[in-house]
Design an enzyme around this catalytic site. Structure first.
Site, PDB file in Angstrom:
ATOM      1  N   GLU A   1     -24.848 -24.083 -55.337  1.00 18.66           N
ATOM      2  CA  GLU A   1     -24.106 -24.621 -54.374  1.00 18.66           C
ATOM      3  C   GLU A   1     -24.231 -26.326 -54.620  1.00 18.66           C
ATOM      4  O   GLU A   1     -25.458 -26.715 -54.890  1.00 18.66           O
ATOM      5  CB  GLU A   1     -24.488 -24.419 -52.819  1.00 18.66           C
ATOM      6  CG  GLU A   1     -23.656 -24.997 -52.020  1.00 18.66           C
ATOM      7  CD  GLU A   1     -22.453 -24.963 -52.083  1.00 18.66           C
ATOM      8  OE1 GLU A   1     -21.994 -23.909 -51.896  1.00 18.66           O
ATOM      9  OE2 GLU A   1     -21.681 -26.023 -52.158  1.00 18.66           O
ATOM     10  N   PHE A   2     -23.077 -26.961 -54.679  1.00 17.45           N
ATOM     11  CA  PHE A   2     -23.375 -28.393 -54.772  1.00 17.45           C
ATOM     12  C   PHE A   2     -22.795 -29.210 -53.594  1.00 17.45           C
ATOM     13  O   PHE A   2     -22.697 -30.464 -53.980  1.00 17.45           O
ATOM     14  CB  PHE A   2     -22.489 -28.655 -56.203  1.00 17.45           C
ATOM     15  CG  PHE A   2     -23.022 -28.001 -57.388  1.00 17.45           C
ATOM     16  CD1 PHE A   2     -24.041 -28.430 -58.225  1.00 17.45           C
ATOM     17  CD2 PHE A   2     -22.187 -26.840 -57.741  1.00 17.45           C
ATOM     18  CE1 PHE A   2     -24.403 -27.864 -59.262  1.00 17.45           C
ATOM     19  CE2 PHE A   2     -22.680 -26.197 -58.787  1.00 17.45           C
ATOM     20  CZ  PHE A   2     -23.702 -26.753 -59.559  1.00 17.45           C
ATOM     21  N   LEU A   3     -22.502 -28.763 -52.487  1.00 19.15           N
ATOM     22  CA  LEU A   3     -22.117 -29.519 -51.332  1.00 19.15           C
ATOM     23  C   LEU A   3     -23.078 -30.521 -51.186  1.00 19.15           C
ATOM     24  O   LEU A   3     -24.195 -30.476 -51.320  1.00 19.15           O
ATOM     25  CB  LEU A   3     -21.734 -28.625 -50.116  1.00 19.15           C
ATOM     26  CG  LEU A   3     -22.917 -27.790 -49.514  1.00 19.15           C
ATOM     27  CD1 LEU A   3     -23.719 -28.737 -48.743  1.00 19.15           C
ATOM     28  CD2 LEU A   3     -22.361 -26.806 -48.712  1.00 19.15           C
ATOM     29  N   ARG A   4     -22.473 -31.664 -50.468  1.00 14.19           N
ATOM     30  CA  ARG A   4     -23.181 -32.779 -49.897  1.00 14.19           C
ATOM     31  C   ARG A   4     -23.250 -32.797 -48.318  1.00 14.19           C
ATOM     32  O   ARG A   4     -22.303 -32.496 -47.800  1.00 14.19           O
ATOM     33  CB  ARG A   4     -22.651 -33.946 -50.358  1.00 14.19           C
ATOM     34  CG  ARG A   4     -22.627 -34.469 -51.844  1.00 14.19           C
ATOM     35  CD  ARG A   4     -21.526 -35.488 -52.265  1.00 14.19           C
ATOM     36  NE  ARG A   4     -20.177 -34.946 -51.856  1.00 14.19           N
ATOM     37  CZ  ARG A   4     -19.327 -35.901 -51.956  1.00 14.19           C
ATOM     38  NH1 ARG A   4     -19.376 -36.991 -52.296  1.00 14.19           N
ATOM     39  NH2 ARG A   4     -18.110 -35.482 -51.459  1.00 14.19           N
TER      40      ARG A   4
ATOM     41  N   ASN B   1     -29.045 -31.787 -60.278  1.00 16.49           N
ATOM     42  CA  ASN B   1     -29.842 -32.581 -59.412  1.00 16.49           C
ATOM     43  C   ASN B   1     -30.739 -33.520 -60.290  1.00 16.49           C
ATOM     44  O   ASN B   1     -31.192 -34.633 -59.849  1.00 16.49           O
ATOM     45  CB  ASN B   1     -30.680 -31.670 -58.394  1.00 16.49           C
ATOM     46  CG  ASN B   1     -29.928 -31.347 -57.085  1.00 16.49           C
ATOM     47  OD1 ASN B   1     -28.503 -31.743 -57.322  1.00 16.49           O
ATOM     48  ND2 ASN B   1     -30.027 -30.454 -56.521  1.00 16.49           N
TER      49      ASN B   1
ATOM     50  N   CYS C   1     -32.947 -32.208 -51.162  1.00 18.91           N
ATOM     51  CA  CYS C   1     -32.844 -31.354 -52.271  1.00 18.91           C
ATOM     52  C   CYS C   1     -33.426 -31.846 -53.395  1.00 18.91           C
ATOM     53  O   CYS C   1     -34.166 -31.294 -54.448  1.00 18.91           O
ATOM     54  CB  CYS C   1     -31.382 -30.987 -52.647  1.00 18.91           C
ATOM     55  SG  CYS C   1     -30.854 -29.690 -51.630  1.00 18.91           S
TER      56      CYS C   1
END
Ligand SMILES: NC(=O)c1ccc[n+]([C@@H]2O[C@H](COP(=O)([O-])OP(=O)(O)OC[C@H]3O[C@@H](n4cnc5c(N)ncnc54)[C@H](O)[C@@H]3O)[C@@H](O)[C@H]2O)c1
Length: 332
Positions: A156-159, A225, A277
């Site tokens: 997942e890459f959501l902010r 990341n 994260c």
């Protein structure tokens, strides 16, 4: 499609509500019963723009449910998402005990037809294989026949703060598995998002889907990341040099960020990176590299620069305030 999402934090709840919004039948599971009661009333335990609205519309349409009942969720879902937390241990490794507990739970309840088990949590490299082994162990303890399963890594890459927007407008979707059947089911699941059926601008190109092996998908999340954290450490180092030579880092960042090969994002000099994260994911990657006999020197330097940057902020405060005694600075 029938979906079960286990763990309803930022990632799980947003994923579950968005999948219901695009037409899937979703059961969200959490072992925190207070949270489940709140979500059953249509309220989100976290603030995310648009989340309450899509939760309520999913529930009204009968496509979104919340429960603590893992057995019911596993029986319902053809696709089972693991989206529990993976906090850092004191030595920098990720704590995978919540993921392992869910894998054991899935193993003890798995029945019926073929299932896809999806690691949505950010899990250490190799976790896809360990989830598979844990689930198999759980299944082996029972006599029941099951229809088989495969594991997919779907990082997942959501902010936080734009999680719903990011889920409907991803830069890419990463799917890692050794199973063509599992990948095909995941592609069907995400098809409305890939085709931009739920965004206002339908002229945008389709979302890129990156299909990889399991390990590469796990690595993509950590590498992404680690790259962004390193980019911030880089501009902070440039800022420290700017201070000494009499340059303005804001202008420098603008000047380099307009280069399309560099890009302007993550070039704001400041107190350093933090959040839920970056610190844990960078330290897990350093730790994983160490385990395989490789010293990740660049990443270690990015961490060291980041830690030093807090002191730079203190020095600047001292220059302005002169006396810091009696003032409280929170560094965490
Ligand atoms: N928060 C982010 O911005 C973000 C972005 C990308 C990836 N991730 C990754 O996604 C994963 C989840 O992150 P998050 O921020 O949503 O975590 P979170 O801590 O907000 O939520 C985890 C949820 O899982 C529940 N849970 C724990 N054990 C459970 C169990 N056995 N059964 C059912 N529910 C259980 C907890 O009650 C909690 O509600 C982590 O690996 C994180 O690194 C997070």
């Amino acid at each position: 499609m029938k979906v079960c999402v286990i763990g309803t934090g930022y990632v799980g709840l947003v994923t579950g509500a968005c999948l219901a919004q695009i037409g899937h039948h979703v059961i969200c599971i959490d072992n925190n019963s207070e949270k489940v009661v709140l979500m059953q009333s249509g309220k989100s335990p976290i603030f995310e723009p648009g989340l309450d609205e899509i939760m309520q519309s999913g529930m009204e349409a009968g496509r979104l449910e919340f429960t603590t009942d893992l057995a019911a969720g596993v029986a319902h879902g053809d696709i089972l998402f693991i989206a529990v937390g993976t906090p850092a241990l004191p030595n920098g490794e990720s704590n995978t005990r919540y993921v392992e507990a869910v894998a054991r739970g899935i193993g003890s309840h798995l029945n019926g037809g073929y299932k896809v088990i999806v690691n949505k949590s950010t899990v250490p490299i190799g976790s896809g294989d360990s989830v598979r082994r844990i689930v198999l162990d759980g299944v082996a303890e029972r006599e029941e026949k099951i229809g088989g399963f495969d594991v997919v890594s779907n990082p997942e890459f959501l902010r936080e703060g734009s999680a719903v927007y990011d889920t409907f407008n991803p830069d890419r979707i990463v799917l890692g598995s050794h199973s063509d059947r599992a990948i095909a089911m995941m592609q069907e699941l995400y098809n409305p998002i890939v085709k931009r059926e739920f965004v206002a601008d339908r002229n945008l190109p389709q979302v890129s889907v990156v299909v990889t092996d399991l390990t590469s998908a796990e690595m993509i999340k950590y590498a992404a990341n680690a790259f962004l954290a390193t980019k911030i450490s880089f501009i902070n180092e440039v800022a420290n040099i700017c201070d000494r030579v009499g340059a303005d880092v804001t202008q420098v960042a603008k000047g380099i960020g307009l280069d399309s090969q560099i890009g302007s994002k993550f070039l704001q000099a400041g107190i350093g990176w933090g959040g839920s994260c970056f610190p844990k994911d960078v330290s897990e990657l350093i730790h994983a590299a160490d385990d395989y006999g490789y010293e990740a020197q660049l990443l270690k330097a990015a961490v060291a620069t980041n830690q030093m940057q807090r002191l730079v902020a203190l020095e600047k405060l001292q220059q302005v305030l002169k006396i810091l005694k009696g003032k409280t600075a929170l560094l965490n």
